[in-house]
Design an enzyme around this catalytic site. Structure first.
Site, PDB file in Angstrom:
ATOM      1  N   ARG A  25      -0.696   7.056 -11.086  1.00  0.00           N
ATOM      2  CA  ARG A  25      -0.409   5.629 -10.912  1.00  0.00           C
ATOM      3  C   ARG A  25       0.142   4.986 -12.190  1.00  0.00           C
ATOM      4  O   ARG A  25      -0.080   3.801 -12.441  1.00  0.00           O
ATOM      5  CB  ARG A  25      -1.653   4.858 -10.430  1.00  0.00           C
ATOM      6  CG  ARG A  25      -2.089   5.275  -9.031  1.00  0.00           C
ATOM      7  CD  ARG A  25      -3.012   4.246  -8.399  1.00  0.00           C
ATOM      8  NE  ARG A  25      -3.540   4.769  -7.145  1.00  0.00           N
ATOM      9  CZ  ARG A  25      -4.795   4.657  -6.743  1.00  0.00           C
ATOM     10  NH1 ARG A  25      -5.675   4.035  -7.498  1.00  0.00           N
ATOM     11  NH2 ARG A  25      -5.187   5.154  -5.593  1.00  0.00           N
ATOM     12  N   ARG A  29       0.249  -1.680 -11.284  1.00  0.00           N
ATOM     13  CA  ARG A  29      -0.049  -3.105 -11.511  1.00  0.00           C
ATOM     14  C   ARG A  29      -0.539  -3.434 -12.914  1.00  0.00           C
ATOM     15  O   ARG A  29      -0.603  -4.600 -13.267  1.00  0.00           O
ATOM     16  CB  ARG A  29      -1.092  -3.578 -10.485  1.00  0.00           C
ATOM     17  CG  ARG A  29      -0.534  -3.697  -9.085  1.00  0.00           C
ATOM     18  CD  ARG A  29      -1.622  -4.081  -8.089  1.00  0.00           C
ATOM     19  NE  ARG A  29      -2.558  -2.982  -7.862  1.00  0.00           N
ATOM     20  CZ  ARG A  29      -3.689  -3.092  -7.171  1.00  0.00           C
ATOM     21  NH1 ARG A  29      -4.032  -4.275  -6.673  1.00  0.00           N
ATOM     22  NH2 ARG A  29      -4.477  -2.052  -6.979  1.00  0.00           N
ATOM     23  N   ARG A  38       7.859  -5.700  -8.321  1.00  0.00           N
ATOM     24  CA  ARG A  38       7.231  -5.793  -7.006  1.00  0.00           C
ATOM     25  C   ARG A  38       7.457  -7.184  -6.407  1.00  0.00           C
ATOM     26  O   ARG A  38       7.710  -7.313  -5.199  1.00  0.00           O
ATOM     27  CB  ARG A  38       5.741  -5.484  -7.090  1.00  0.00           C
ATOM     28  CG  ARG A  38       5.060  -5.673  -5.751  1.00  0.00           C
ATOM     29  CD  ARG A  38       3.721  -5.026  -5.652  1.00  0.00           C
ATOM     30  NE  ARG A  38       3.002  -5.518  -4.480  1.00  0.00           N
ATOM     31  CZ  ARG A  38       1.850  -5.047  -4.056  1.00  0.00           C
ATOM     32  NH1 ARG A  38       1.260  -4.065  -4.709  1.00  0.00           N
ATOM     33  NH2 ARG A  38       1.270  -5.531  -2.989  1.00  0.00           N
ATOM     34  N   ASP A  75       4.100   6.201  -1.341  1.00  0.00           N
ATOM     35  CA  ASP A  75       2.704   6.096  -0.915  1.00  0.00           C
ATOM     36  C   ASP A  75       2.423   7.212   0.078  1.00  0.00           C
ATOM     37  O   ASP A  75       3.308   7.584   0.860  1.00  0.00           O
ATOM     38  CB  ASP A  75       2.436   4.726  -0.266  1.00  0.00           C
ATOM     39  CG  ASP A  75       0.954   4.482  -0.052  1.00  0.00           C
ATOM     40  OD1 ASP A  75       0.427   4.878   1.009  1.00  0.00           O
ATOM     41  OD2 ASP A  75       0.305   3.911  -0.947  1.00  0.00           O
ATOM     42  N   TYR A 152      -7.144   8.430   7.110  1.00  0.00           N
ATOM     43  CA  TYR A 152      -6.585   7.084   7.276  1.00  0.00           C
ATOM     44  C   TYR A 152      -6.050   6.884   8.696  1.00  0.00           C
ATOM     45  O   TYR A 152      -6.207   5.805   9.283  1.00  0.00           O
ATOM     46  CB  TYR A 152      -5.458   6.842   6.266  1.00  0.00           C
ATOM     47  CG  TYR A 152      -5.931   6.635   4.852  1.00  0.00           C
ATOM     48  CD1 TYR A 152      -6.343   5.372   4.414  1.00  0.00           C
ATOM     49  CD2 TYR A 152      -5.967   7.679   3.940  1.00  0.00           C
ATOM     50  CE1 TYR A 152      -6.769   5.178   3.114  1.00  0.00           C
ATOM     51  CE2 TYR A 152      -6.394   7.487   2.632  1.00  0.00           C
ATOM     52  CZ  TYR A 152      -6.796   6.229   2.233  1.00  0.00           C
ATOM     53  OH  TYR A 152      -7.232   6.033   0.934  1.00  0.00           O
TER      54      TYR A 152
END
Length: 343
Positions: A25, A29, A38, A75, A152
């Site tokens: 990652r 962020r 973003r 992703d 998921y």
């Protein structure tokens, strides 16, 4: 050029005084430039499917830190979407998916060869990165492992214990195994196309492997990884593969040999000295500093960086975190870590 790339040298088994380094990652962020890009994209999925902007956020941490590898910005849940599942992100809560609860839901999905139109922007991102990355930087493609992606798809969201997937496995084994098989086959096609587009290494993220125990771990974590890696290496001879069965614990031992992986990535729940003795004996390992140290920093960050480097210094090693860098991380602490690692 390939043999001069530090990451590829470690994956080939070379022991280096200063190991190559990248962070899971690393495009994310914690970086102000990522947040700005973003915002320009509008939302997370729009960023994933905008090839120019996805390439830009992949390149940002390379410009800032000079990491030895860049990992494609995408992703793991893009694959279920390509197979026909509905996917959306709830602000502050993470991903949501339409659910597979039985044979009917499975039948509604597309086949493994029907994903590529949907994934075309991702392949274009890889092509851009293959052109734009510095010559010394290795490009990593990736996908989620079948078990993790299935959790998921069955629950419709992330869950703390993957209980819905375990329940389907117990109650409707045929549907569960058919889903695992579809995801395994589709992951092979997806990763193969990333390699065709320019990825030099692939990584398989099994974030929830640790919730599989005993024979289930072998059948649903180890065997799919083995099948994916074998087929990719058949199609792309010499392709290095990194496997990350997170929180596998004792199951890390022998995982590389059993699956054919060139490197096993380690989470930070296992000790580096233990992993050097039991896992690195089979080849390259990646990891495994605790991500919270990138938040707290200080002397503890410096000391732990040096400790992990020393623990793995007798075998091939790629320095990384034991999980993704968090949004709260201080970008300055990455410089501190790199200085401690590279001296």
């Amino acid at each position: 050029m390939a043999e001069t790339k530090k990451l590829l040298r470690s994956l080939a088994g070379e022991v280096q005084e200063v190991p190559p380094v990248w962070l899971m990652r690393q495009a994310g962020r914690y970086l102000p430039e990522y947040r700005a890009t973003r915002a320009e994209a509008g939302d997370f999925l729009s960023l994933c499917y905008n090839s120019d902007l996805a390439a830009e956020v992949t390149l940002q941490p390379i410009r800032r830190y000079g990491f030895d590898a860049a990992i494609l910005f995408a992703d793991i849940l893009l694959l279920p979407q390509a197979l026909g599942a509905e996917l959306w992100f709830e602000t502050g809560e993470g991903p949501r998916l339409s659910t597979i609860t039985g044979a009917e839901g499975l039948k509604a999905l597309k086949g493994k060869d029907d994903i590529h139109d949907h994934m075309a922007p991702v392949y274009e991102t890889v092509r851009i990165l293959a052109r734009e990355l510095p010559g010394e930087t290795t490009l990593i493609g990736f996908a989620g492992a079948p078990w993790t992606v299935a959790t998921y798809m069955i629950a419709g969201r992330g869950t703390p214990d993957q209980a819905p997937a375990h329940a389907l496995k117990a109650e409707d084994r045929a549907t569960f195994e058919a889903l695992i098989d579809l995801l395994t086959d589709s992951t092979i096609e997806y990763l193969s196309q990333q390699v065709e587009a320019g990825a030099e290494v692939v990584k398989i993220f099994d974030s929830w492997a640790g919730s599989l125990k005993g024979e289930d771990f072998t059948r649903y974590a180890l065997e799919p990884a083995k099948r994916i890696i074998a087929e990719l290496k058949s199609r792309h001879p010499g392709l290095p593969c990194i496997a990350f069965p997170r929180e596998a614990g004792e199951n890390y031992i022998g995982f590389a040999k059993a699956t054919g992986a060139d490197c096993v990535a380690l989470d930070n729940s296992v000790d580096a000295d233990w992993a050097a003795a039991h896992v690195q004996v089979d080849g390259c390992v990646q990891g495994n500093m605790a991500p919270n140290l990138m938040v707290t920093g200080g002397q503890a960050l410096i000391d732990e960086t040096k400790r992990i480097k020393a623990a793995f210094s007798k075998g091939p090693h790629i320095f990384n975190l034991g999980h993704g860098i968090t949004p709260e991380a201080d970008p300055e602490n990455v410089h501190v870590m790199l200085e401690a690692l590279r001296g």
